[in-house]
Design a protein around this motif. Structure first.
Motif, PDB file in Angstrom:
ATOM      1  N   ASN A 326       0.834  -1.200   0.000  1.00 22.55           N
ATOM      2  CA  ASN A 326       0.000   0.000   0.000  1.00 22.55           C
ATOM      3  C   ASN A 326       0.872   1.254   0.000  1.00 22.55           C
ATOM      4  O   ASN A 326       1.633   1.477   0.943  1.00 22.55           O
ATOM      5  N   THR A 365      -5.533  -1.632  -1.947  1.00 23.29           N
ATOM      6  CA  THR A 365      -4.607  -2.749  -2.113  1.00 23.29           C
ATOM      7  C   THR A 365      -5.074  -3.920  -1.240  1.00 23.29           C
ATOM      8  O   THR A 365      -5.932  -3.735  -0.368  1.00 23.29           O
ATOM      9  N   SER A 374      -0.330  -1.676  -6.315  1.00 24.33           N
ATOM     10  CA  SER A 374       0.230  -0.385  -5.872  1.00 24.33           C
ATOM     11  C   SER A 374       0.138   0.633  -6.993  1.00 24.33           C
ATOM     12  O   SER A 374      -0.222   1.785  -6.783  1.00 24.33           O
TER      13      SER A 374
END
Lengths: 403, 382
Positions: A326, A365, A374
């Motif tokens: 993330n 994510t 991402s």
């Protein structure tokens, strides 16, 4: 009385007597520069001017290990689209090396740039002599306070909603003093160091912060019922400090109770002021409650330097290179950095783009239960940035610190 | 069919170049499926517009600035200019210092021609307009990148030196007085703060541009206290940069070294007057005042101006001045405000024209006019 007067007169005499100029020069007090760089812990001296030229800042970037390098490329990408006047000096720290040479260079670099942004740096060696690089960095730069803003995102499913807590944590001493020894075989002693001065600095920061940001309440978290002297000192200093801020409510809570309260009724907290280890635990608990490690940023401040990093200090080695980490935490850290540098417009632009991506488009994510990569997240943020910059005149975004 | 294929390929490749990274990235993900590489769009080209203060200056300045504007128009650069006529030799028409400084503070960037400074003063003032502008904006660091240009014949080849000059104190403090009749004292002021500031600027600039060595130029053997302080400040700051070599050189030796073996210098940091002299000397080495761009920095704003301050007043209106320096300044300016895409484009076009050698202004031994050079640059824009 007479002797007192006498000594006073004598000391005055000393100053009025003529002095040799060259002698005075040679005995002159060392320059602030010398003081600061021979003794990094010296405080209240002039900092080296920050690297800001023609409105552009140079910032030290330490990508660190695990997902750090990926995250940093996203930060640079987003900065480019947001037209941020910031250049990066990237310094790689060799994780496997036993020597601290890279780390020392990184610290020097932050010293001259004033501000840094970092991923988490792994300490490859488990030898007791080698200190943790993250801790080393914080101690050397005297970054005595760590601030984490845990704020719920409405678009993320979590156990609690509408949490908005600031955690102000002592960052350089306490349990992280790294003083351990085996006094007798089989018995290890680890020292926890609490000092009056550092406790006061953190408490001062917490209350000033509360006042500036219109917060109502500061909660000091401690374990003074067991560690009556060390945590007792921390609590006592905080209580003293609270007297200077009558408009802010002050309460204290024991760490074990705090953890329970945090998971059951987190809305009672506003600003939490705490020692090093407790701060680490509390911030991880709160982050876990409202979305996990990939969302929140931490800021480390000292008297002269500031370092920004993801809030929960995980390296994420397991998911490195898989395009699933993330990127929000690191981007949020960069937003904090822009606020610190005074580029508030750019910060707001990126912040809005992040907010829309997470809460309106809900591009999440896997760690938030989504399917996106991402790059999907970063792409979406860039899409919003392009929208918001299309009609912009960049002069309006200049930092207003100058005029 | 082959032609059609070729055309299609052209169109596709152009599309790939021009579309913002949002559209390109999905392909990227397919290509680099294993490691999530950075999204690829190498140069920065943010949307939105930028405003730039423009001071044409005296002499041929207005002609050169016009050349820049033509090129910007042709390249579609998203920059708007805010022009001010600003001059010391023509005070009646000049905009006030306040107007100009306000504009530069607001915009943060300025493109400036050369301002003529008369040798005498009508009003008994010691500060020139240039100095006033620097003082009021605190433009303390002047950077001149002396770089041999392709196709320009000169005594030395492949010179690549950055000269950084302190611009707010030293000999230019404008503190002069006649203490006794026939005796004039001129004060040279050196302060620790400003010396450290310029030294740090030099080292930071070296770090940013990946340079290896910084040379401090001084005359501390004679001015032991003044230049001594400058040297000491540089040495102090050098400790913060363990990866950059630091050396000191006396100014007279430095000028000799500069003309005999200029390749030994990488980044140089100098006090005010020495900097001025070295700037001009080095500009002369690579082709004269018409081909070297420079910039002056304060913490908040930058003024881009030619490296050697020469108004070339005898050529006004003759259409012979070389606009290279001004165009290089403009390219630097674009790079500074995140418009690297256009900055590189302009830089590339200038290099191509110079390398081609067909279009050369008089100072480089050609016969072309300012206009012809400008159009050659426009034709070479990618």
């Amino acid at each position: 009385m007479a002797t007192k007067l006498g000594t006073k007169a004598f000391s005055l005499l000393k100053y009025s007597s003529p002095q040799n100029v060259t002698r005075m020069l040679s005995q002159a007090a060392p320059a602030p520069f010398d003081i600061q760089h021979s003794n990094p812990f010296a405080k209240k001296v002039d900092a080296v001017p920050v690297a800001k030229y023609g409105g552009r800042h140079t910032i030290t970037m330490l990508p660190g290990g695990g997902i750090g390098p990926e995250m940093m490329t996203y930060v640079r990408e987003v900065f480019r689209y947001a037209g941020v006047p910031v250049d990066f000096e990237v310094i790689q720290i060799d994780q496997k090396s036993e020597s601290d040479e890279d780390l020392e260079y990184a610290i020097t670099s932050i010293r001259r740039n004033g501000v840094g942004i970092k991923g988490n740096i792994e300490t490859g060696s488990a030898r007791p002599g080698v200190m943790s690089r993250n801790v080393g960095l914080r101690n050397e730069l005297d970054l005595f306070v760590n601030v984490l803003h845990a704020k719920s995102h409405p678009g993320i499913n979590s156990r609690h909603r509408d949490i908005d807590v600031f955690i102000v944590r002592q960052n350089t001493e306490g349990e992280y003093a790294m003083l351990e020894h085996e006094s007798v075989p089989g018995v290890v002693e680890s020292m926890k160091v609490i000092t009056d001065e550092n406790s006061a600095r953190v408490a001062r920061y917490a209350f000033e912060f509360a006042r500036k940001n219109g917060r109502k309440k500061v909660t000091t978290v401690h374990k003074a019922n067991i560690m009556k002297l060390s945590d007792g000192l921390f609590l006592e200093v905080s209580k003293q400090m609270s007297k200077e801020y009558p408009e802010i409510q002050h309460s204290d809570m024991i760490i074990d109770n705090t953890c329970m309260q945090l998971v059951s009724n987190p809305h009672q907290f506003d600003v939490i002021n705490t020692t090093n280890l407790y701060g680490s635990i509390v911030s991880n608990v709160v982050c876990g409650l409202i979305g996990g490690a990939g969302l929140f940023s931490g800021r480390n401040y000292g008297d002269h330097y500031a370092v920004f990093e993801p809030g929960t200090r995980n390296t994420g080695t397991a998911i490195a290179g898989k395009n699933i980490a993330n990127p929000i935490a690191m981007l949020q850290a960069s937003v904090d950095m822009l606020h610190h540098l005074g580029h508030t417009q750019h910060a707001k632009m990126i912040d809005d783009a992040i907010y829309k991506t997470v809460n309106e488009d809900r591009i999440h994510t896997p760690d938030l239960g989504g399917q996106a990569t991402s790059i999907d997240v970063v792409q979406n943020i860039i899409k919003y940035l392009q929208q918001s910059t299309r009609k912009i005149n960049w002069q309006d975004t200049r930092s207003s610190t100058f005029y | 069919m082959a032609l059609w294929n070729k055309n299609l390929w052209c169109v596709l490749s152009k599309v790939a170049q021009n579309v913002p990274a949002t559209c390109v990235a999905p392909c990227n993900r397919l290509i680099h499926s294993s490691p999530p590489a950075a999204i690829q769009a190498e140069v920065s080209k943010p949307e939105g517009r930028t405003t730039c203060t423009l001071i044409p200056g005296d002499g041929v300045g207005p002609e050169l600035v016009h050349s820049v504007q033509e090129v910007f128009k042709a390249a579609g650069v998203p920059v708007d200019f805010e022009p001010f006529f600003f001059s010391e030799v023509n005070p009646t028409l000049s905009a006030t210092l306040e107007q100009v400084t306000n504009s530069i503070t607001k915009n943060g960037i300025c493109l400036k021609g050369v301002l003529a400074s008369p040798d005498y003063s009508n009003v008994g003032e010691l500060q020139t307009l240039n100095m006033k502008l620097r003082r009021s904006l605190d433009l303390y660091a002047n950077v001149v990148h002396v770089k041999s240009l392709p196709g320009v014949k000169s005594r030395h080849q492949n010179i690549d030196t950055i000269i950084i000059r302190e611009m707010t104190e030293g000999e230019y403090s404008a503190l002069e007085h006649e203490s006794v009749k026939g005796v004039v004292e001129c004060l040279k002021v050196v302060t620790r703060t400003k010396s450290q500031r310029i030294a740090k600027f030099a080292f930071d600039y070296a770090t940013k541009t990946g340079r290896k060595k910084v040379t401090a130029v001084h005359k501390a053997n004679i001015m032991k206290l003044g230049d001594g302080l400058f040297l000491k400040s540089c040495q102090d700051i050098a400790k913060l940069y363990p990866k950059i070599e630091f050396e000191a050189m006396i100014v007279d030796n430095c000028t000799m070294q500069m003309v005999s073996s200029p390749h030994q210098f990488d980044v140089m940091v100098l006090p005010n007057l020495y900097g001025n002299i070295l700037d001009n000397l080095a500009c002369g080495l690579v082709g004269g005042a018409g081909v070297v761009g420079g910039a002056s920095y304060s913490p908040e704003c930058v003024v881009f101006e030619p490296g050697a301050r020469h108004t070339f007043a005898q050529a006004v209106g003759k259409n012979v001045a070389n606009p290279t320096a001004m165009l290089l300044c403009a390219a630097k300016m674009l790079n500074h405000v995140n418009l690297r895409f256009y900055g590189d484009m302009l830089r590339g076009a200038i290099d191509k024209v110079l390398k081609g050698g067909k279009v050369r202004t008089k100072d480089l031994g050609g016969q072309s006019t300012t206009k012809e050079f400008t159009y050659a640059v426009i034709n070479n824009l990618r």
